[in-house]
Design a protein around this motif. Structure first.
Motif, mmCIF file in Angstrom:
data_model
loop_
_atom_site.group_PDB
_atom_site.id
_atom_site.type_symbol
_atom_site.label_atom_id
_atom_site.label_comp_id
_atom_site.label_asym_id
_atom_site.label_seq_id
_atom_site.Cartn_x
_atom_site.Cartn_y
_atom_site.Cartn_z
ATOM 1 N N LEU A 285 -4.157 14.437 2.676
ATOM 2 C CA LEU A 285 -5.483 15.065 2.694
ATOM 3 C C LEU A 285 -6.302 14.610 1.494
ATOM 4 C CD1 LEU A 285 -7.591 17.064 3.712
ATOM 5 C CD2 LEU A 285 -6.364 18.869 2.475
ATOM 6 N N ALA A 286 -5.697 14.609 0.309
ATOM 7 C CA ALA A 286 -6.431 14.200 -0.892
ATOM 8 C C ALA A 286 -6.902 12.758 -0.780
ATOM 9 C CB ALA A 286 -5.544 14.379 -2.131
ATOM 10 N N GLU A 287 -6.065 11.889 -0.215
ATOM 11 C CA GLU A 287 -6.459 10.487 -0.052
ATOM 12 C C GLU A 287 -7.594 10.341 0.948
ATOM 13 O OE1 GLU A 287 -2.210 8.256 -0.994
ATOM 14 O OE2 GLU A 287 -2.533 9.206 0.958
ATOM 15 N N ARG A 288 -7.551 11.114 2.037
ATOM 16 C CA ARG A 288 -8.623 11.037 3.035
ATOM 17 C C ARG A 288 -9.937 11.568 2.460
ATOM 18 N NH1 ARG A 288 -5.011 13.764 6.241
ATOM 19 N NH2 ARG A 288 -6.553 15.305 6.865
ATOM 20 N N LEU A 289 -9.856 12.647 1.690
ATOM 21 C CA LEU A 289 -11.062 13.188 1.065
ATOM 22 C C LEU A 289 -11.694 12.159 0.130
ATOM 23 C CD1 LEU A 289 -9.847 16.802 0.241
ATOM 24 C CD2 LEU A 289 -11.693 16.210 1.808
ATOM 25 N N HIS A 290 -10.863 11.500 -0.652
ATOM 26 C CA HIS A 290 -11.370 10.506 -1.591
ATOM 27 C C HIS A 290 -11.958 9.307 -0.848
ATOM 28 C CE1 HIS A 290 -11.627 8.247 -5.341
ATOM 29 N NE2 HIS A 290 -11.048 7.233 -4.741
ATOM 30 N N ALA A 291 -11.244 8.801 0.146
ATOM 31 C CA ALA A 291 -11.681 7.599 0.858
ATOM 32 C C ALA A 291 -13.006 7.802 1.577
ATOM 33 C CB ALA A 291 -10.607 7.164 1.851
ATOM 34 N N THR A 292 -13.283 9.040 1.994
ATOM 35 C CA THR A 292 -14.501 9.314 2.759
ATOM 36 C C THR A 292 -15.610 9.938 1.918
ATOM 37 O OG1 THR A 292 -13.611 11.468 3.448
ATOM 38 C CG2 THR A 292 -13.205 9.588 4.906
ATOM 39 N N GLY A 293 -15.389 10.053 0.603
ATOM 40 C CA GLY A 293 -16.411 10.619 -0.273
ATOM 41 C C GLY A 293 -16.543 12.112 -0.156
ATOM 42 N N ARG A 294 -15.512 12.776 0.336
ATOM 43 C CA ARG A 294 -15.548 14.233 0.499
ATOM 44 C C ARG A 294 -14.736 14.965 -0.556
ATOM 45 N NH1 ARG A 294 -18.442 11.570 4.324
ATOM 46 N NH2 ARG A 294 -19.286 12.989 5.862
ATOM 47 N N ASP A 295 -14.227 14.276 -1.569
ATOM 48 C CA ASP A 295 -13.448 14.982 -2.577
ATOM 49 C C ASP A 295 -14.346 15.982 -3.294
ATOM 50 O OD1 ASP A 295 -14.470 12.449 -3.142
ATOM 51 O OD2 ASP A 295 -13.236 12.145 -4.909
ATOM 52 N N ALA A 296 -13.737 17.111 -3.682
ATOM 53 C CA ALA A 296 -14.491 18.290 -4.102
ATOM 54 C C ALA A 296 -15.389 18.032 -5.302
ATOM 55 C CB ALA A 296 -13.516 19.428 -4.410
ATOM 56 N N ARG A 297 -15.031 17.098 -6.169
ATOM 57 C CA ARG A 297 -15.848 16.844 -7.352
ATOM 58 C C ARG A 297 -17.235 16.353 -6.980
ATOM 59 N NH1 ARG A 297 -13.092 12.942 -11.563
ATOM 60 N NH2 ARG A 297 -15.267 12.961 -12.214
ATOM 61 N N VAL A 298 -17.356 15.767 -5.780
ATOM 62 C CA VAL A 298 -18.591 15.076 -5.433
ATOM 63 C C VAL A 298 -19.495 15.920 -4.555
ATOM 64 C CG1 VAL A 298 -19.534 13.013 -4.333
ATOM 65 C CG2 VAL A 298 -17.410 12.879 -5.630
ATOM 66 N N VAL A 299 -18.957 16.476 -3.487
ATOM 67 C CA VAL A 299 -19.802 17.149 -2.498
ATOM 68 C C VAL A 299 -19.276 18.550 -2.216
ATOM 69 C CG1 VAL A 299 -20.764 15.121 -1.371
ATOM 70 C CG2 VAL A 299 -18.510 15.912 -0.711
ATOM 71 N N TYR B 41 0.823 -1.208 0.000
ATOM 72 C CA TYR B 41 0.000 0.000 0.000
ATOM 73 C C TYR B 41 0.859 1.261 0.000
ATOM 74 C CZ TYR B 41 -2.883 3.626 2.257
ATOM 75 O OH TYR B 41 -3.506 4.794 2.588
ATOM 76 N N ARG B 42 0.600 2.162 -0.960
ATOM 77 C CA ARG B 42 1.195 3.494 -1.073
ATOM 78 C C ARG B 42 2.688 3.482 -1.401
ATOM 79 N NH1 ARG B 42 1.213 7.162 2.896
ATOM 80 N NH2 ARG B 42 0.567 8.917 1.620
ATOM 81 N N GLN B 43 3.238 2.374 -1.824
ATOM 82 C CA GLN B 43 4.666 2.331 -2.141
ATOM 83 C C GLN B 43 4.972 2.678 -3.600
ATOM 84 O OE1 GLN B 43 6.253 -1.515 -1.123
ATOM 85 N NE2 GLN B 43 6.512 -0.982 1.030
ATOM 86 N N GLN B 44 3.982 2.622 -4.469
ATOM 87 C CA GLN B 44 4.248 2.629 -5.905
ATOM 88 C C GLN B 44 4.888 3.940 -6.393
ATOM 89 O OE1 GLN B 44 0.994 1.790 -4.671
ATOM 90 N NE2 GLN B 44 1.741 -0.322 -4.534
ATOM 91 N N ALA B 45 4.328 5.080 -6.007
ATOM 92 C CA ALA B 45 4.875 6.359 -6.470
ATOM 93 C C ALA B 45 6.302 6.550 -5.974
ATOM 94 C CB ALA B 45 3.987 7.512 -6.001
ATOM 95 N N GLU B 46 6.551 6.192 -4.723
ATOM 96 C CA GLU B 46 7.892 6.335 -4.157
ATOM 97 C C GLU B 46 8.887 5.441 -4.885
ATOM 98 O OE1 GLU B 46 10.494 8.243 -1.620
ATOM 99 O OE2 GLU B 46 8.357 8.600 -1.894
ATOM 100 N N MET B 47 8.467 4.254 -5.296
ATOM 101 C CA MET B 47 9.369 3.340 -5.991
ATOM 102 C C MET B 47 9.774 3.886 -7.360
ATOM 103 S SD MET B 47 7.770 -0.385 -4.974
ATOM 104 C CE MET B 47 8.975 -1.293 -5.945
ATOM 105 N N GLU C 23 -0.981 7.333 7.511
ATOM 106 C CA GLU C 23 -0.202 8.339 6.781
ATOM 107 C C GLU C 23 -0.865 8.763 5.477
ATOM 108 O OE1 GLU C 23 3.828 7.054 6.311
ATOM 109 O OE2 GLU C 23 4.115 6.672 8.445
ATOM 110 N N ALA C 24 -2.187 8.683 5.399
ATOM 111 C CA ALA C 24 -2.880 9.111 4.188
ATOM 112 C C ALA C 24 -2.808 10.631 4.065
ATOM 113 C CB ALA C 24 -4.335 8.655 4.228
ATOM 114 N N VAL D 154 -7.910 1.819 12.260
ATOM 115 C CA VAL D 154 -6.842 1.906 11.268
ATOM 116 C C VAL D 154 -6.732 0.562 10.559
ATOM 117 C CG1 VAL D 154 -4.362 2.244 10.902
ATOM 118 C CG2 VAL D 154 -5.596 3.661 12.566
ATOM 119 N N VAL D 155 -6.673 0.596 9.222
ATOM 120 C CA VAL D 155 -6.571 -0.640 8.439
ATOM 121 C C VAL D 155 -5.345 -0.565 7.534
ATOM 122 C CG1 VAL D 155 -9.052 -1.070 8.507
ATOM 123 C CG2 VAL D 155 -8.084 0.245 6.603
#
Length: 328
Positions: free
Chosen positions: A210-224, A140-146, A207-208, A239-240
């Motif tokens: 802000l953008a990841e937390r917004l997306h995961a909770t359905g609060r990203d600006a495109r939606v609400v 999880y979350r390693q791809q961009a860093e790699m 370590e998510a 925590v998962v």
């Protein structure tokens, strides 16, 4: 690395100095940082003081009990980590280029992205002149860093992600659904909206951004946009670390979650109800590679990935650049 030049006429920091600084900034203890670097503490302290003199600003607040980053130090830490990643990536990719047979390293996390990566690799390696491909299934979350630090040349990863130092193109869009305990009152409805999940605890990813937390909770600006202030309005659930753990906390009634439809399809359970959330932004898989990379092998791999996404509706709707706003 131009951001490392803080005053006109000053020399850029050396890579060695940046490593020294990052070690102290992460340890917040000169003795531990020196031990980590395999050096004595006095020369490390002198090197940091020299950096501060050249900057004309303190990087750390020091007293007899603690070491803390100043605002200048916090700014340099992000820049320094990125610069070290760039240098590590340059070194690793150059070594791979020197191998007798050209090798391209591709990475993705388990699940839909890894399955799609395998299909892309199959299509790519069948092409004339294709490089040999090594696949790394990453966590999880390693791809961009790699990709940034050169451990991988290309990655399939979910949006949003930290796009610093990367170029990217969206490949597929997958609708998201709500995962609910079977006896939850919302499970009685045939479909939901993001606002229906307001006030309900949701799983937390470590370590998510802000953008990841917004997306995961359905609060990203495109939606609400304008209806919910942000992810901090969401009661914190457990925590998962992976999707299996996420489904378990939902089944126990500890949280509800927004998940990609394929995860629900692959995990039918009597203790969980899945319901479509019609205004949730989609789960998006993108391909990322080093910013400005001109290697023909990478360019061919990216073109192949987009071709595979276009002709395989089973992995979700093909995405276009207009569909997705990349956020870091």
């Amino acid at each position: 690395m131009g951001g490392l030049l803080y005053r006109q006429g000053m020399d850029d920091f050396e890579v060695r100095e940046l490593r020294y600084f990052v070690a102290v900034a992460e340890e917040l203890n000169f003795s531990r940082a020196a031990e980590r670097l395999g050096m004595a503490q006095p020369p490390l302290s002198r090197a940091i003081r020299q950096m501060e003199r050249r900057l004309g600003a303190d990087l750390f607040e020091r007293d007899t009990r603690r070491v803390a980053l100043t605002s200048t130090g916090a700014t340099l830490l992000g820049e320094a980590r990125h610069a070290l990643d760039v240098m590590a990536g340059l070194s690793r990719r150059t070594r791979r280029a020197a191998l007798p047979r050209q090798t391209l390293v591709a990475t993705a996390k388990p699940g839909m992205a890894a399955g799609m990566l395998r299909r892309i690799v199959d299509a790519y390696t069948a092409l004339p002149g294709a490089a040999q491909v090594e696949i790394i299934v990453s966590a999880y979350r390693q791809q961009a860093e790699m990709v940034r630090d050169g451990r991988a040349d290309v990655a399939l990863l979910s949006v949003p992600f930290d796009r610093r130092g990367l170029d990217a193109e969206p490949l597929t869009l997958e609708p998201r659904v709500a995962a609910l305990p079977r006896d939850h009152e919302l499970a009685l409805r045939p479909e939901l909206h993001c606002r229906d999940l307001t006030g309900l605890p949701m799983p937390q990813w470590p370590e998510a951004s802000l953008a990841e937390r917004l997306h995961a909770t359905g609060r990203d600006a495109r939606v609400v946009l304008g209806t919910v202030a942000g992810p901090d309005d969401v009661p914190a659930g457990p925590v998962v670390l992976d999707s299996a753990q996420l489904l378990e906390v939902v089944s126990l009634g500890q949280a509800v979650a927004l998940i990609p439809r394929f995860l629900a399809t692959d995990n039918p359970r009597p203790d969980i109800a899945y319901r479509p959330v019609i205004d949730a932004s989609p789960y998006t898989i993108a391909i990322a590679w080093p910013e400005g990379a001109s290697a023909p092998a990478i360019a061919l791999f990216v073109r192949t990935a987009m071709d595979v996404a276009e002709r395989e509706p089973s992995v979700g709707r093909p995405a276009t650049a207009e569909d997705v706003v990349f956020a870091s």
